[in-house]
Design a protein around this motif. Structure first.
Motif, PDB file in Angstrom:
ATOM      1  N   PHE A 173       0.857  -1.258  -0.011  1.00  0.00           N
ATOM      2  CA  PHE A 173      -0.043   0.063   0.058  1.00  0.00           C
ATOM      3  C   PHE A 173       0.790   1.296  -0.073  1.00  0.00           C
ATOM      4  N   PRO A 174       1.837   1.501   1.057  1.00  0.00           N
ATOM      5  CA  PRO A 174       2.578   2.739   0.884  1.00  0.00           C
ATOM      6  C   PRO A 174       3.261   2.714  -0.415  1.00  0.00           C
ATOM      7  N   ALA A 175       3.901   1.840  -0.782  1.00  0.00           N
ATOM      8  CA  ALA A 175       4.558   1.882  -2.177  1.00  0.00           C
ATOM      9  C   ALA A 175       3.763   2.311  -3.487  1.00  0.00           C
ATOM     10  N   VAL A 176       2.805   1.650  -3.482  1.00  0.00           N
ATOM     11  CA  VAL A 176       1.906   1.988  -4.688  1.00  0.00           C
ATOM     12  C   VAL A 176       1.469   3.457  -4.716  1.00  0.00           C
ATOM     13  N   PHE A 177       0.951   4.097  -3.580  1.00  0.00           N
ATOM     14  CA  PHE A 177       0.642   5.278  -3.698  1.00  0.00           C
ATOM     15  C   PHE A 177       1.990   6.387  -4.047  1.00  0.00           C
ATOM     16  N   GLU A 178       3.077   5.749  -3.618  1.00  0.00           N
ATOM     17  CA  GLU A 178       4.198   6.797  -3.960  1.00  0.00           C
ATOM     18  C   GLU A 178       5.002   6.497  -5.335  1.00  0.00           C
ATOM     19  N   SER A 179       4.321   5.614  -6.132  1.00  0.00           N
ATOM     20  CA  SER A 179       4.954   5.499  -7.622  1.00  0.00           C
ATOM     21  C   SER A 179       4.753   6.479  -8.136  1.00  0.00           C
ATOM     22  N   PRO A 180       5.681   6.681  -9.335  1.00  0.00           N
ATOM     23  CA  PRO A 180       5.536   7.868 -10.171  1.00  0.00           C
ATOM     24  C   PRO A 180       4.120   7.836 -11.073  1.00  0.00           C
ATOM     25  N   ALA A 181       3.859   6.500 -11.471  1.00  0.00           N
ATOM     26  CA  ALA A 181       2.693   6.372 -12.382  1.00  0.00           C
ATOM     27  C   ALA A 181       1.140   6.807 -11.572  1.00  0.00           C
ATOM     28  N   TYR A 182       1.158   6.631 -10.343  1.00  0.00           N
ATOM     29  CA  TYR A 182       0.264   6.982  -9.668  1.00  0.00           C
ATOM     30  C   TYR A 182       0.123   8.557  -9.472  1.00  0.00           C
ATOM     31  N   GLN A 183       1.241   9.056  -8.820  1.00  0.00           N
ATOM     32  CA  GLN A 183       1.380  10.449  -9.035  1.00  0.00           C
ATOM     33  C   GLN A 183       1.303  11.257  -9.845  1.00  0.00           C
ATOM     34  N   GLN A 184       1.559  10.831 -11.220  1.00  0.00           N
ATOM     35  CA  GLN A 184       1.388  11.402 -12.647  1.00  0.00           C
ATOM     36  C   GLN A 184      -0.265  11.459 -12.887  1.00  0.00           C
ATOM     37  N   LYS A 185      -1.012  10.377 -12.406  1.00  0.00           N
ATOM     38  CA  LYS A 185      -2.436  10.475 -12.859  1.00  0.00           C
ATOM     39  C   LYS A 185      -3.115  11.405 -12.017  1.00  0.00           C
ATOM     40  N   LYS A 186      -2.456  11.068 -10.544  1.00  0.00           N
ATOM     41  CA  LYS A 186      -3.369  12.202  -9.601  1.00  0.00           C
ATOM     42  C   LYS A 186      -2.976  13.606 -10.030  1.00  0.00           C
ATOM     43  N   SER A 187      -1.897  14.104 -10.318  1.00  0.00           N
ATOM     44  CA  SER A 187      -1.549  15.365 -10.693  1.00  0.00           C
ATOM     45  C   SER A 187      -2.263  15.780 -12.120  1.00  0.00           C
ATOM     46  N   ALA A 188      -2.528  14.862 -12.953  1.00  0.00           N
ATOM     47  CA  ALA A 188      -3.348  15.197 -14.194  1.00  0.00           C
ATOM     48  C   ALA A 188      -4.781  15.616 -13.759  1.00  0.00           C
ATOM     49  N   LEU A 189      -5.389  14.895 -12.927  1.00  0.00           N
ATOM     50  CA  LEU A 189      -6.737  14.864 -12.402  1.00  0.00           C
ATOM     51  C   LEU A 189      -6.871  16.504 -11.749  1.00  0.00           C
ATOM     52  N   GLU A 190      -5.623  16.673 -10.791  1.00  0.00           N
ATOM     53  CA  GLU A 190      -5.886  17.793 -10.161  1.00  0.00           C
ATOM     54  C   GLU A 190      -5.658  19.064 -10.830  1.00  0.00           C
ATOM     55  N   ARG A 191      -4.900  18.797 -12.072  1.00  0.00           N
ATOM     56  CA  ARG A 191      -4.608  20.152 -13.012  1.00  0.00           C
ATOM     57  C   ARG A 191      -5.974  20.400 -13.782  1.00  0.00           C
ATOM     58  N   GLN A 192      -6.684  19.098 -14.285  1.00  0.00           N
ATOM     59  CA  GLN A 192      -8.019  19.605 -14.838  1.00  0.00           C
ATOM     60  C   GLN A 192      -8.930  20.435 -14.070  1.00  0.00           C
ATOM     61  N   PHE A 193      -8.956  20.164 -12.544  1.00  0.00           N
ATOM     62  CA  PHE A 193      -9.763  21.030 -11.779  1.00  0.00           C
ATOM     63  C   PHE A 193      -9.031  22.503 -11.676  1.00  0.00           C
ATOM     64  N   SER A 194      -7.828  22.571 -11.608  1.00  0.00           N
ATOM     65  CA  SER A 194      -7.459  23.837 -11.617  1.00  0.00           C
ATOM     66  C   SER A 194      -7.538  24.601 -12.969  1.00  0.00           C
ATOM     67  N   GLN A 195      -7.735  24.071 -14.019  1.00  0.00           N
ATOM     68  CA  GLN A 195      -7.920  24.707 -15.280  1.00  0.00           C
ATOM     69  C   GLN A 195      -9.536  25.044 -15.339  1.00  0.00           C
ATOM     70  N   HIS A 196     -10.372  24.372 -14.841  1.00  0.00           N
ATOM     71  CA  HIS A 196     -11.690  24.674 -14.663  1.00  0.00           C
ATOM     72  C   HIS A 196     -11.595  25.990 -13.801  1.00  0.00           C
ATOM     73  N   TYR A 197     -10.855  26.006 -12.632  1.00  0.00           N
ATOM     74  CA  TYR A 197     -11.040  26.876 -11.723  1.00  0.00           C
ATOM     75  C   TYR A 197     -10.387  28.431 -12.427  1.00  0.00           C
ATOM     76  N   ASN A 198      -9.119  28.137 -12.763  1.00  0.00           N
ATOM     77  CA  ASN A 198      -8.447  29.366 -13.403  1.00  0.00           C
ATOM     78  C   ASN A 198      -9.256  29.816 -14.482  1.00  0.00           C
ATOM     79  N   ALA A 199      -9.730  29.062 -15.300  1.00  0.00           N
ATOM     80  CA  ALA A 199     -10.437  29.627 -16.579  1.00  0.00           C
ATOM     81  C   ALA A 199     -11.718  30.624 -16.000  1.00  0.00           C
TER      82      ALA A 199
END
Length: 264
Positions: free
Chosen positions: A127-153
């Motif tokens: 569990f700790p390792a899988v949430f620290e993996s680069p693949a997970y962090q990239q997907k999480k950041s992509a989702l957060e960027r989508q939200f930020s784009q809506h807000y910033n627009a």
């Protein structure tokens, strides 16, 4: 002549060497209770009863062989009966007061327990390792960027209207504030106090209009947040499933012939 035909005593006994034969062990007769044939018959009947819900109550004077008879009778019955199944009891998260009983073939209980202990250790390490993996962090950041784009627009629309009114918009975390502009520069409180009453009142009215417009463009902000939370939750579930499926697959293959183990 009669003397020559005389047989020695040892020649009159037949000796057979049975060491080369694989003979079954003769069953041991149950030790009877002296003078209690009915008690012995009742015990034999009770032990042979296959249905649940029946009990045997034994009483008598000390020294009459009760324990010896019962032990002998049960040992004999156990040798003739198939080995009973093993049961493993697991936590019932829905109802902790009623643990889940996992029925296993005889001899599997200890091994099943060791496999579950190893599975838990593997899960805790995964569990700790899988949430620290680069693949997970990239997907999480992509989702957060989508939200930020809506807000910033949405904020950009308000900022554009504010600048047309000669007003600056400032973003601080998730809050928005406004300040008057003069010659492209923001006025501080002292400079704002030097403005005329009419200019200050006009600024306050413009800010009220901008705040109302801000509320309009951000009216879907709660929905964006809910969508982000749901997408992050789904990402977590997918990530966990992808990580633990191989761990469970090995156990499911090993215990696929045991229904209780697979369903557990």
């Amino acid at each position: 002549m009669h003397k020559d035909l005389k047989l020695p005593p040892e020649a009159l006994r037949l000796s057979v060497d049975l060491s080369g034969f694989d003979l079954p062990e003769a069953p041991k007769a149950p030790t009877p209770i002296l003078g209690q044939p009915r008690a012995q018959a009742a015990l034999e009947f009770g032990v042979a009863m296959p249905n649940p819900g029946y009990n045997i109550f034994v009483m008598g004077e000390p020294g009459t062989g009760r324990l010896s008879l019962i032990t002998s009778q049960l040992s004999e019955a156990a040798q003739k009966s198939p080995a009973p199944p093993a049961f493993a009891y697991a936590d019932n998260f829905s109802n902790p007061r009623e643990p889940v009983a996992v029925c296993l073939p005889a001899g599997y209980g200890h091994e099943f327990g060791k496999d579950i202990d190893k599975l838990i250790d593997d899960l805790l390490a995964t569990f700790p390792a899988v949430f620290e993996s680069p693949a997970y962090q990239q997907k999480k950041s992509a989702l957060e960027r989508q939200f930020s784009q809506h807000y910033n627009a949405a904020i950009d629309l308000v900022d554009e209207r504010a600048r047309a009114m000669n007003i600056a918009l400032f973003r601080e975390s998730e809050s928005v504030t406004f300040a008057p502009l003069r010659d492209g520069k923001t006025l501080d409180e002292d400079q704002f106090a030097l403005l005329s009453q009419a200019e200050r009142e006009q600024f306050h009215k413009q800010v009220e209009a901008l705040e109302e417009y801000l509320g309009d463009v951000l009216i879907e902000l709660p929905q964006w947040r809910r969508e982000l939370v749901e997408k992050l939750r789904q990402l977590d579930c997918d990530t966990i499933k992808q990580a633990i499926d191989p761990l469970f697959a090995a156990l499911q293959e090993k215990y696929q012939h045991i229904e209780d183990a697979v369903s557990f």
